[in-house]
Scaffold this motif. Sequence first.
Motif, PDB file in Angstrom:
ATOM      1  N   PHE A  64       0.820  -1.202   0.000  1.00 11.81           N
ATOM      2  CA  PHE A  64       0.000   0.000   0.000  1.00 11.81           C
ATOM      3  C   PHE A  64       0.857   1.256   0.000  1.00 11.81           C
ATOM      4  O   PHE A  64       0.438   2.287  -0.529  1.00 11.81           O
ATOM      5  N   GLY A  65       2.062   1.160   0.555  1.00 15.39           N
ATOM      6  CA  GLY A  65       2.973   2.291   0.438  1.00 15.39           C
ATOM      7  C   GLY A  65       3.298   2.589  -1.006  1.00 15.39           C
ATOM      8  O   GLY A  65       3.240   3.739  -1.465  1.00 15.39           O
ATOM      9  N   MET A  66       3.615   1.525  -1.776  1.00 17.57           N
ATOM     10  CA  MET A  66       3.954   1.748  -3.183  1.00 17.57           C
ATOM     11  C   MET A  66       2.743   2.187  -3.989  1.00 17.57           C
ATOM     12  O   MET A  66       2.861   3.016  -4.890  1.00 17.57           O
ATOM     13  N   ILE A  67       1.554   1.645  -3.656  1.00 15.89           N
ATOM     14  CA  ILE A  67       0.352   2.056  -4.404  1.00 15.89           C
ATOM     15  C   ILE A  67       0.056   3.532  -4.127  1.00 15.89           C
ATOM     16  O   ILE A  67      -0.240   4.305  -5.043  1.00 15.89           O
ATOM     17  N   GLY A  68       0.169   3.934  -2.840  1.00 18.22           N
ATOM     18  CA  GLY A  68      -0.066   5.331  -2.517  1.00 18.22           C
ATOM     19  C   GLY A  68       0.908   6.254  -3.213  1.00 18.22           C
ATOM     20  O   GLY A  68       0.543   7.301  -3.745  1.00 18.22           O
ATOM     21  N   LEU A  69       2.179   5.805  -3.265  1.00 15.62           N
ATOM     22  CA  LEU A  69       3.193   6.599  -3.947  1.00 15.62           C
ATOM     23  C   LEU A  69       2.861   6.732  -5.426  1.00 15.62           C
ATOM     24  O   LEU A  69       2.980   7.809  -6.020  1.00 15.62           O
ATOM     25  N   ALA A  70       2.401   5.616  -6.030  1.00 13.35           N
ATOM     26  CA  ALA A  70       2.111   5.637  -7.475  1.00 13.35           C
ATOM     27  C   ALA A  70       0.912   6.521  -7.777  1.00 13.35           C
ATOM     28  O   ALA A  70       0.877   7.205  -8.799  1.00 13.35           O
ATOM     29  N   LEU A  71      -0.103   6.514  -6.888  1.00 11.94           N
ATOM     30  CA  LEU A  71      -1.320   7.270  -7.194  1.00 11.94           C
ATOM     31  C   LEU A  71      -1.193   8.749  -6.877  1.00 11.94           C
ATOM     32  O   LEU A  71      -1.917   9.560  -7.429  1.00 11.94           O
ATOM     33  N   ASN A  72      -0.267   9.098  -5.974  1.00  7.60           N
ATOM     34  CA  ASN A  72      -0.195  10.491  -5.549  1.00  7.60           C
ATOM     35  C   ASN A  72       0.927  11.267  -6.213  1.00  7.60           C
ATOM     36  O   ASN A  72       1.172  12.405  -5.847  1.00  7.60           O
ATOM     37  N   THR A  73       1.628  10.631  -7.141  1.00  8.13           N
ATOM     38  CA  THR A  73       2.722  11.326  -7.803  1.00  8.13           C
ATOM     39  C   THR A  73       2.289  11.755  -9.194  1.00  8.13           C
ATOM     40  O   THR A  73       1.637  10.998  -9.905  1.00  8.13           O
ATOM     41  N   MET A  74       2.637  12.978  -9.578  1.00  9.99           N
ATOM     42  CA  MET A  74       2.395  13.416 -10.946  1.00  9.99           C
ATOM     43  C   MET A  74       3.618  13.054 -11.772  1.00  9.99           C
ATOM     44  O   MET A  74       4.716  13.570 -11.538  1.00  9.99           O
ATOM     45  N   PHE A  75       3.463  12.150 -12.715  1.00  9.36           N
ATOM     46  CA  PHE A  75       4.583  11.762 -13.555  1.00  9.36           C
ATOM     47  C   PHE A  75       4.596  12.641 -14.800  1.00  9.36           C
ATOM     48  O   PHE A  75       3.573  12.839 -15.441  1.00  9.36           O
ATOM     49  N   LYS A  76       5.770  13.171 -15.109  1.00  9.19           N
ATOM     50  CA  LYS A  76       5.894  14.050 -16.268  1.00  9.19           C
ATOM     51  C   LYS A  76       5.987  13.207 -17.530  1.00  9.19           C
ATOM     52  O   LYS A  76       6.821  12.306 -17.612  1.00  9.19           O
ATOM     53  N   VAL A  77       5.114  13.450 -18.474  1.00  8.43           N
ATOM     54  CA  VAL A  77       5.080  12.666 -19.708  1.00  8.43           C
ATOM     55  C   VAL A  77       5.874  13.402 -20.778  1.00  8.43           C
ATOM     56  O   VAL A  77       5.606  14.562 -21.070  1.00  8.43           O
ATOM     57  N   HIS A  78       6.877  12.699 -21.318  1.00  7.08           N
ATOM     58  CA  HIS A  78       7.684  13.286 -22.377  1.00  7.08           C
ATOM     59  C   HIS A  78       7.192  12.799 -23.732  1.00  7.08           C
ATOM     60  O   HIS A  78       6.709  11.680 -23.848  1.00  7.08           O
ATOM     61  N   PRO A  79       7.345  13.609 -24.763  1.00  6.20           N
ATOM     62  CA  PRO A  79       6.989  13.120 -26.111  1.00  6.20           C
ATOM     63  C   PRO A  79       7.971  12.050 -26.562  1.00  6.20           C
ATOM     64  O   PRO A  79       9.161  12.095 -26.238  1.00  6.20           O
ATOM     65  N   LYS A  80       7.456  11.076 -27.314  1.00  6.31           N
ATOM     66  CA  LYS A  80       8.300   9.974 -27.774  1.00  6.31           C
ATOM     67  C   LYS A  80       9.234  10.449 -28.881  1.00  6.31           C
ATOM     68  O   LYS A  80       8.829  11.227 -29.745  1.00  6.31           O
ATOM     69  N   ILE A  81      10.487   9.965 -28.862  1.00  8.07           N
ATOM     70  CA  ILE A  81      11.405  10.320 -29.941  1.00  8.07           C
ATOM     71  C   ILE A  81      11.561   9.180 -30.935  1.00  8.07           C
ATOM     72  O   ILE A  81      12.129   9.357 -31.995  1.00  8.07           O
ATOM     73  N   ASN A  82      11.110   7.954 -30.605  1.00  9.11           N
ATOM     74  CA  ASN A  82      11.035   6.902 -31.617  1.00  9.11           C
ATOM     75  C   ASN A  82       9.945   5.924 -31.209  1.00  9.11           C
ATOM     76  O   ASN A  82       9.263   6.113 -30.201  1.00  9.11           O
ATOM     77  N   MET A  83       9.790   4.843 -31.997  1.00  7.12           N
ATOM     78  CA  MET A  83       8.671   3.935 -31.761  1.00  7.12           C
ATOM     79  C   MET A  83       9.023   2.764 -30.851  1.00  7.12           C
ATOM     80  O   MET A  83       8.163   1.974 -30.494  1.00  7.12           O
ATOM     81  N   GLY A  84      10.304   2.592 -30.521  1.00 10.73           N
ATOM     82  CA  GLY A  84      10.690   1.447 -29.706  1.00 10.73           C
ATOM     83  C   GLY A  84      10.606   0.135 -30.449  1.00 10.73           C
ATOM     84  O   GLY A  84      10.281  -0.893 -29.855  1.00 10.73           O
ATOM     85  N   ALA A  85      10.920   0.147 -31.769  1.00 12.95           N
ATOM     86  CA  ALA A  85      10.830  -1.085 -32.551  1.00 12.95           C
ATOM     87  C   ALA A  85      11.999  -2.008 -32.238  1.00 12.95           C
ATOM     88  O   ALA A  85      12.994  -1.601 -31.630  1.00 12.95           O
ATOM     89  N   VAL A  86      11.857  -3.280 -32.657  1.00  8.84           N
ATOM     90  CA  VAL A  86      12.889  -4.275 -32.348  1.00  8.84           C
ATOM     91  C   VAL A  86      14.216  -3.886 -32.989  1.00  8.84           C
ATOM     92  O   VAL A  86      15.289  -4.057 -32.394  1.00  8.84           O
TER      93      VAL A  86
END
Lengths: 108, 188
Positions: free
Chosen positions: B127-149
């Motif tokens: 529950f500590g980790m769940i609380g941390l995950a739900l209460n943090t604002m994660f900064k979303v960066h634009p993708k620079i590639n597609m992550g292909a194989v």
Amino acid sequence: MSILNLHNNLETYLILAAVLFGMGIYGLVTRRTLVGMLIASELILVASSINFMAFNRFTAPDPTMGQIFTLFIMAIAAAEAAIGLSITIAVYRNYKSVDTEDLVDLNG
Amino acid sequence: MNPAEWSWLPGVLTANDLSGYADTAVGIIFLIMVATTVIGGIIACSAERLVRAVAGLAACFIGVAAIYYYLNSPFVAIMQMLIYVGAVCIVIAFAIMLATPEDNKKPGPPGPLSGPLGLITAALATFGMIGLALNTMFKVHPKINMGAVKTIGVELLTTHSMVFELISMVLLIAIIGSLVIGRHGRSK
């Protein structure tokens, strides 16, 4: 947000990883044999991999980075399982048991 | 006939009609795979017999492979199936076969953490980790590639080539080391 759209949500994966991590911790503190603790540690490693992949998919700019990191975690986990297996077998040869309570001489 | 005219014909489903069902199926399969992962994990950490725990661990790993697929990484999903389900589970099964005493001796008194205290420890971590995950604002960066194989392969052999070589050294040393440890005292 519909329940069928959960797979497009970062928090779903983070909660799943936290639950797997908790199961790993639970197994690690309650198991009384070395093999059971090895299984629980694999759960913890897989939880950390899911975290890496979730942030890789949703927030990271370069989506190859998390995948490469996860591949490295898998390689380390394979090495850890091999070493853990051989240590378990060596302990079993010497003590005829893999119960952690029989191994108190190894406390040091 | 133009595909756009099919839709009013009875009994003909067009791609437009099917797209809603496809989304539903994707969501349902995701829920099934999450359930597989969680139930497999519960079996792996709490089953009394270790063989059942390994089977639960394999189910958990298969669910995690599907989750990697949902995270746009089919290559990592294949690697998860090959390495974890195919190798690590088999290694642990070998450990159970080689190092479990035949006579089931009675375990001694349980340790302090084996009862509810262990459950509380795990619940606190979760529950500590769940609380941390739900209460943090994660900064979303634009993708620079597609992550292909292909990009993974190029990155692995250019940017990360040092780590790539080191990990193969680690694997080689792990194999030799486990052989040495496993052979020692074999005549006993």
